[in-house]
Design a protein around this motif. Structure first.
Motif, mmCIF file in Angstrom:
data_model
loop_
_atom_site.group_PDB
_atom_site.id
_atom_site.type_symbol
_atom_site.label_atom_id
_atom_site.label_comp_id
_atom_site.label_asym_id
_atom_site.label_seq_id
_atom_site.Cartn_x
_atom_site.Cartn_y
_atom_site.Cartn_z
ATOM 1 N N PHE A 9 0.413 -1.457 -0.328
ATOM 2 C CA PHE A 9 0.303 0.293 0.294
ATOM 3 C C PHE A 9 1.191 1.134 -0.064
ATOM 4 N N PHE A 10 0.255 2.196 -0.625
ATOM 5 C CA PHE A 10 1.641 3.704 -0.864
ATOM 6 C C PHE A 10 0.376 5.069 -0.571
ATOM 7 N N ARG A 11 0.763 5.614 -0.761
ATOM 8 C CA ARG A 11 -0.097 6.601 -0.031
ATOM 9 C C ARG A 11 0.544 8.150 -1.255
ATOM 10 N N LEU A 12 -0.592 8.652 -2.182
ATOM 11 C CA LEU A 12 0.052 9.475 -2.938
ATOM 12 C C LEU A 12 -0.698 10.365 -2.649
ATOM 13 N N TRP A 13 -0.067 12.277 -3.268
ATOM 14 C CA TRP A 13 -0.484 13.303 -2.773
ATOM 15 C C TRP A 13 -0.801 13.538 -3.970
ATOM 16 N N THR A 14 -1.986 14.497 -4.676
ATOM 17 C CA THR A 14 -2.238 15.052 -5.573
ATOM 18 C C THR A 14 -2.092 16.811 -5.997
ATOM 19 N N SER A 15 -1.849 16.761 -6.521
ATOM 20 C CA SER A 15 -1.810 19.026 -6.718
ATOM 21 C C SER A 15 -3.359 19.574 -5.871
ATOM 22 N N ARG A 16 -3.850 18.986 -5.902
ATOM 23 C CA ARG A 16 -5.198 19.282 -4.728
ATOM 24 C C ARG A 16 -5.545 19.208 -3.816
ATOM 25 N N HIS A 17 -4.038 18.721 -3.084
ATOM 26 C CA HIS A 17 -3.838 17.853 -1.801
ATOM 27 C C HIS A 17 -4.548 16.916 -1.098
ATOM 28 N N GLU A 18 -5.525 16.229 -2.325
ATOM 29 C CA GLU A 18 -5.852 14.715 -2.194
ATOM 30 C C GLU A 18 -4.897 14.238 -2.378
ATOM 31 N N THR A 19 -5.561 12.328 -1.653
ATOM 32 C CA THR A 19 -4.689 11.937 -1.399
ATOM 33 C C THR A 19 -5.395 10.213 -1.902
ATOM 34 N N ILE A 20 -4.245 9.632 -2.510
ATOM 35 C CA ILE A 20 -5.073 8.726 -2.824
ATOM 36 C C ILE A 20 -4.202 7.424 -2.135
ATOM 37 N N LEU A 21 -5.154 6.280 -2.462
ATOM 38 C CA LEU A 21 -4.656 5.602 -1.337
ATOM 39 C C LEU A 21 -4.605 3.785 -2.554
ATOM 40 N N LEU A 22 -3.104 3.619 -3.045
ATOM 41 C CA LEU A 22 -2.500 2.645 -4.176
ATOM 42 C C LEU A 22 -2.238 1.562 -3.483
ATOM 43 N N CYS A 23 -2.825 0.074 -4.060
ATOM 44 C CA CYS A 23 -2.909 -1.016 -3.187
ATOM 45 C C CYS A 23 -1.982 -1.846 -4.629
ATOM 46 N N VAL A 24 -1.145 -2.168 -4.498
ATOM 47 C CA VAL A 24 -0.481 -3.439 -5.684
ATOM 48 C C VAL A 24 -0.319 -4.990 -4.873
ATOM 49 N N CYS A 25 -1.014 -4.921 -6.026
ATOM 50 C CA CYS A 25 -1.921 -6.316 -5.395
ATOM 51 C C CYS A 25 -1.715 -8.043 -6.023
ATOM 52 N N TYR A 26 -0.902 -9.168 -5.607
ATOM 53 C CA TYR A 26 -1.097 -10.187 -6.386
ATOM 54 C C TYR A 26 -2.012 -11.142 -6.179
ATOM 55 N N ARG A 27 -2.996 -11.726 -6.662
ATOM 56 C CA ARG A 27 -3.784 -12.283 -6.169
ATOM 57 C C ARG A 27 -3.270 -14.034 -7.117
ATOM 58 N N PRO A 28 -2.081 -14.548 -6.319
ATOM 59 C CA PRO A 28 -1.950 -16.065 -6.844
ATOM 60 C C PRO A 28 -3.370 -17.289 -7.327
ATOM 61 N N GLN A 29 -3.324 -17.786 -8.530
ATOM 62 C CA GLN A 29 -4.037 -18.582 -8.830
ATOM 63 C C GLN A 29 -4.889 -19.616 -7.984
ATOM 64 N N TRP A 30 -4.194 -19.987 -7.002
ATOM 65 C CA TRP A 30 -4.213 -20.513 -5.567
ATOM 66 C C TRP A 30 -4.655 -20.233 -4.724
ATOM 67 N N GLN A 31 -4.592 -18.987 -4.198
ATOM 68 C CA GLN A 31 -5.176 -18.563 -3.233
ATOM 69 C C GLN A 31 -6.593 -18.405 -3.139
ATOM 70 N N GLY A 32 -7.291 -18.385 -3.390
ATOM 71 C CA GLY A 32 -8.549 -18.175 -3.580
ATOM 72 C C GLY A 32 -9.287 -16.496 -3.400
ATOM 73 N N ASN A 33 -10.440 -16.689 -2.258
ATOM 74 C CA ASN A 33 -11.115 -14.883 -2.186
ATOM 75 C C ASN A 33 -9.984 -14.315 -0.928
ATOM 76 N N ASP A 34 -9.324 -15.239 -0.683
ATOM 77 C CA ASP A 34 -8.421 -14.318 0.556
ATOM 78 C C ASP A 34 -8.719 -13.601 0.217
ATOM 79 N N PRO A 35 -7.450 -12.495 -0.881
ATOM 80 C CA PRO A 35 -7.187 -10.982 -1.177
ATOM 81 C C PRO A 35 -8.458 -10.425 -1.555
#
Length: 140
Positions: A9-35
């Motif tokens: 997870f990363f927090r990004l700031w925009t020029s309007r001082h808003e913030t975006i939560l960025l989630c980078v996710c890998y859901r392997p085929q075997w992992q099921g519904n957990d993510p």
């Protein structure tokens, strides 16, 4: 977060001082519904905890294997998948860019296969306007 989940997870700031939560996710085929379950149950908490206005989730999610949970996540949180092209060699789209940002500010384009990967890289551009100070008249 459970140790077996592959998310950053990363927090990004925009020029309007808003913030975006960025989630980078890998859901392997075997992992099921957990993510999907983790995201579904924790989005509100994560946004509040990190004081974020918007959310972007990207990554190799193999969402075709958990299609119902993926669609439920999009529907419940008002998210859209902005990748409308194949990202996998077989013609599937396995690498979504889902967000609550308006459609007019986000663009996703395929960049082609990278190295030995069987996935196409996705270039995602977020358009934000620059906050400018009002012009001041100067006297010499």
């Amino acid at each position: 977060m459970d140790r077996h989940l592959e998310m950053m997870f990363f927090r990004l700031w925009t020029s309007r001082h808003e913030t975006i939560l960025l989630c980078v996710c890998y859901r392997p085929q075997w992992q099921g519904n957990d993510p999907m379950y983790f995201l579904h149950s924790k989005i509100d908490t994560l946004l509040l905890q990190h004081n974020c206005n918007h959310l972007i989730v990207v990554g190799d999610m193999n969402q075709h294997l958990v299609a119902r949970q993926f669609e439920d996540l999009l529907t419940e949180y008002g998210l859209n998948n902005h990748v409308n092209f194949p990202t996998y060699i077989s013609g599937y789209s396995l690498d979504p860019v889902i967000t609550d940002l308006p459609e007019e500010v986000i663009t996703c384009l395929p960049l082609g296969m990278v190295g030995s990967s069987d996935h196409s890289a996705v270039l995602t551009t977020i358009s934000t306007t620059v906050v400018r100070d009002e012009a001041t008249a100067r006297v010499n």
